[in-house]
Write a protein that holds these residues in place. Structure first.
Motif, PDB file in Angstrom:
ATOM      1  N   ALA A   1       1.655  51.169  22.416  1.00  0.00           N
ATOM      2  CA  ALA A   1       1.163  49.786  22.398  1.00  0.00           C
ATOM      3  C   ALA A   1      -0.356  49.750  22.455  1.00  0.00           C
ATOM      4  O   ALA A   1      -0.982  48.874  21.850  1.00  0.00           O
ATOM      5  CB  ALA A   1       1.748  49.007  23.576  1.00  0.00           C
ATOM      6  N   LEU A   2      -0.961  50.701  23.155  1.00  0.00           N
ATOM      7  CA  LEU A   2      -2.420  50.759  23.219  1.00  0.00           C
ATOM      8  C   LEU A   2      -3.013  51.049  21.839  1.00  0.00           C
ATOM      9  O   LEU A   2      -4.019  50.440  21.441  1.00  0.00           O
ATOM     10  CB  LEU A   2      -2.853  51.825  24.219  1.00  0.00           C
TER      11      LEU A   2
ATOM     12  N   ALA B   1      -5.274  48.326  19.793  1.00  0.00           N
ATOM     13  CA  ALA B   1      -6.625  48.625  19.318  1.00  0.00           C
ATOM     14  C   ALA B   1      -6.781  48.249  17.846  1.00  0.00           C
ATOM     15  O   ALA B   1      -7.804  47.678  17.435  1.00  0.00           O
ATOM     16  CB  ALA B   1      -6.929  50.109  19.524  1.00  0.00           C
ATOM     17  N   VAL B   2      -5.748  48.540  17.047  1.00  0.00           N
ATOM     18  CA  VAL B   2      -5.794  48.185  15.627  1.00  0.00           C
ATOM     19  C   VAL B   2      -5.736  46.667  15.455  1.00  0.00           C
ATOM     20  O   VAL B   2      -6.428  46.091  14.601  1.00  0.00           O
ATOM     21  CB  VAL B   2      -4.646  48.865  14.858  1.00  0.00           C
TER      22      VAL B   2
ATOM     23  N   MET C   1      -7.922  41.268  25.465  1.00  0.00           N
ATOM     24  CA  MET C   1      -6.949  41.165  24.386  1.00  0.00           C
ATOM     25  C   MET C   1      -6.091  42.426  24.300  1.00  0.00           C
ATOM     26  O   MET C   1      -4.863  42.352  24.173  1.00  0.00           O
ATOM     27  CB  MET C   1      -7.664  40.925  23.056  1.00  0.00           C
ATOM     28  N   THR C   2      -6.745  43.566  24.389  1.00  0.00           N
ATOM     29  CA  THR C   2      -6.018  44.839  24.316  1.00  0.00           C
ATOM     30  C   THR C   2      -5.058  44.983  25.492  1.00  0.00           C
ATOM     31  O   THR C   2      -3.895  45.366  25.317  1.00  0.00           O
ATOM     32  CB  THR C   2      -7.021  46.012  24.310  1.00  0.00           C
ATOM     33  N   THR C   3      -5.546  44.675  26.687  1.00  0.00           N
ATOM     34  CA  THR C   3      -4.708  44.774  27.888  1.00  0.00           C
ATOM     35  C   THR C   3      -3.509  43.845  27.803  1.00  0.00           C
ATOM     36  O   THR C   3      -2.381  44.211  28.184  1.00  0.00           O
ATOM     37  CB  THR C   3      -5.541  44.443  29.137  1.00  0.00           C
ATOM     38  N   PHE C   4      -3.739  42.642  27.305  1.00  0.00           N
ATOM     39  CA  PHE C   4      -2.661  41.666  27.189  1.00  0.00           C
ATOM     40  C   PHE C   4      -1.546  42.168  26.275  1.00  0.00           C
ATOM     41  O   PHE C   4      -0.362  42.076  26.613  1.00  0.00           O
ATOM     42  CB  PHE C   4      -3.236  40.362  26.657  1.00  0.00           C
TER      43      PHE C   4
ATOM     44  N   MET D   1       2.344  43.036  27.291  1.00  0.00           N
ATOM     45  CA  MET D   1       3.515  42.424  26.685  1.00  0.00           C
ATOM     46  C   MET D   1       4.553  43.475  26.297  1.00  0.00           C
ATOM     47  O   MET D   1       5.763  43.273  26.453  1.00  0.00           O
ATOM     48  CB  MET D   1       3.111  41.613  25.457  1.00  0.00           C
ATOM     49  N   ALA D   2       4.085  44.610  25.786  1.00  0.00           N
ATOM     50  CA  ALA D   2       5.009  45.689  25.430  1.00  0.00           C
ATOM     51  C   ALA D   2       5.712  46.227  26.676  1.00  0.00           C
ATOM     52  O   ALA D   2       6.928  46.471  26.670  1.00  0.00           O
ATOM     53  CB  ALA D   2       4.260  46.803  24.709  1.00  0.00           C
ATOM     54  N   LEU D   3       4.966  46.409  27.751  1.00  0.00           N
ATOM     55  CA  LEU D   3       5.560  46.924  28.985  1.00  0.00           C
ATOM     56  C   LEU D   3       6.483  45.894  29.631  1.00  0.00           C
ATOM     57  O   LEU D   3       7.499  46.262  30.239  1.00  0.00           O
ATOM     58  CB  LEU D   3       4.454  47.327  29.957  1.00  0.00           C
TER      59      LEU D   3
END
Length: 296
Positions: free
Chosen positions: A131-132, A136-137, A171-174, A178-180
């Motif tokens: 997800a990270l 990032a993409v 944004m990246t953390t969010f 969500m995936a976790l």
């Protein structure tokens, strides 16, 4: 001869056991297995690509629509695509959490790793890492989507401005969260359809229902006239703040933001802690269930 034969047989058994011990279940091997399972599925690639494309399209459209405004600031449209972009990681996590039980491969997995919890931990690390990469993409695609509108107005994209780095990290953390969260719900319910339904209701539907219900139940003529919100609206806003969507909004706001009106201003760190709670609680329950109950 019999003694020699017995000794030889015992030595052969010992030699057979030694490499078997070296091939036993370890966390790195469990992690490698979960990573292979996750990345080898066609649905994983489809979700990742769709998330990137949807984010780019929504951000591009929003930036171009806003570019006609006199005070156009390209970065104001950066988070536009998050509303739908969060669905991809959420579903990806659910599929990862329910995949073993849907396909029936959990029997082989837990035979190979009888302690079970390392499997769940490996899923968390694998999903989080993937997800990270996707996040990032996605964030990069959102930034690129702003370029045409900014260029048409002769505005430069300044990614070094105050609060921009925090916005990109938020944004990246969010998206990773969500995936976790999807993984936690999937691991708890073990069935993809109920897990996706519950995750979507909590993340997307519930905040909208609360906001609409509050608007319908409030008489606009009887509300405060000093610019503040009513007590009922304050309660609704507080509840929304402690939902995943409200916590995510705090993540993508600047450190000096006032937060949601009428609700406690938790700030980006507080929003991160709220999201962490939404992930850790169902994961802990899923882990306890995994150890205490038969998985069959």
């Amino acid at each position: 001869m019999s003694a020699l034969t017995a000794s030889s047989a015992g030595g052969a058994r010992a030699r057979a056991v030694e490499p078997a011990v070296g091939r036993g279940p370890t966390f790195p091997r469990a992690l490698a297995s979960e990573w292979t399972k996750l990345t080898s599925l066609r649905s994983t690639a489809v979700i990742a690509v769709a998330t990137v494309v949807v984010t780019w399209v929504l951000t591009f459209l929003a930036a171009n629509a806003s570019s006609v405004d006199p005070g156009f600031v390209p970065l104001d449209s950066l988070t536009t695509g998050l509303l739908l972009a969060q669905v991809g990681p959420l579903v990806l996590g659910v599929l990862a959490g329910t995949g073993e039980f849907t396909s029936g491969t959990f029997r082989a997995t837990f035979t190979a790793v009888p302690r079970r919890l390392p499997v769940l931990a490996a899923q968390v690390v694998a999903v989080g890492a993937f997800a990270l990469l996707v996040a990032a993409v996605v964030v990069g695609a959102a930034v690129v989507a702003l370029a045409p509108a900014a260029s048409s107005r002769g505005v430069s994209l300044d990614l070094t401005g105050e609060g921009t780095a925090q916005l990109l990290v938020g944004m990246t953390t969010f998206l990773v969260a969500m995936a976790l969260l999807g993984l936690a719900v999937g691991a708890l319910l073990r069935s993809p359809v109920p897990a996706v339904a519950l995750a979507v209701v909590v993340v997307l539907v519930l905040p909208i229902v609360l906001a609409l219900g509050s608007d319908l139940a409030t008489d606009p003529m009887s509300g405060p006239t000093d610019g503040t919100v009513s007590s009922q609206q304050s309660v609704v806003n507080t509840v929304v703040t402690f939902l995943p969507s409200g916590a995510a909004e705090l993540l993508v706001r600047g450190p000096g933001s006032s937060g949601i009106e009428g609700a406690p201003n938790l700030g980006p760190w507080g929003g991160g802690l709220v999201l962490a709670g939404w992930i850790l609680v169902p994961l802990a329950v899923a882990a306890a269930r995994l150890r205490a109950r038969d998985v069959v």
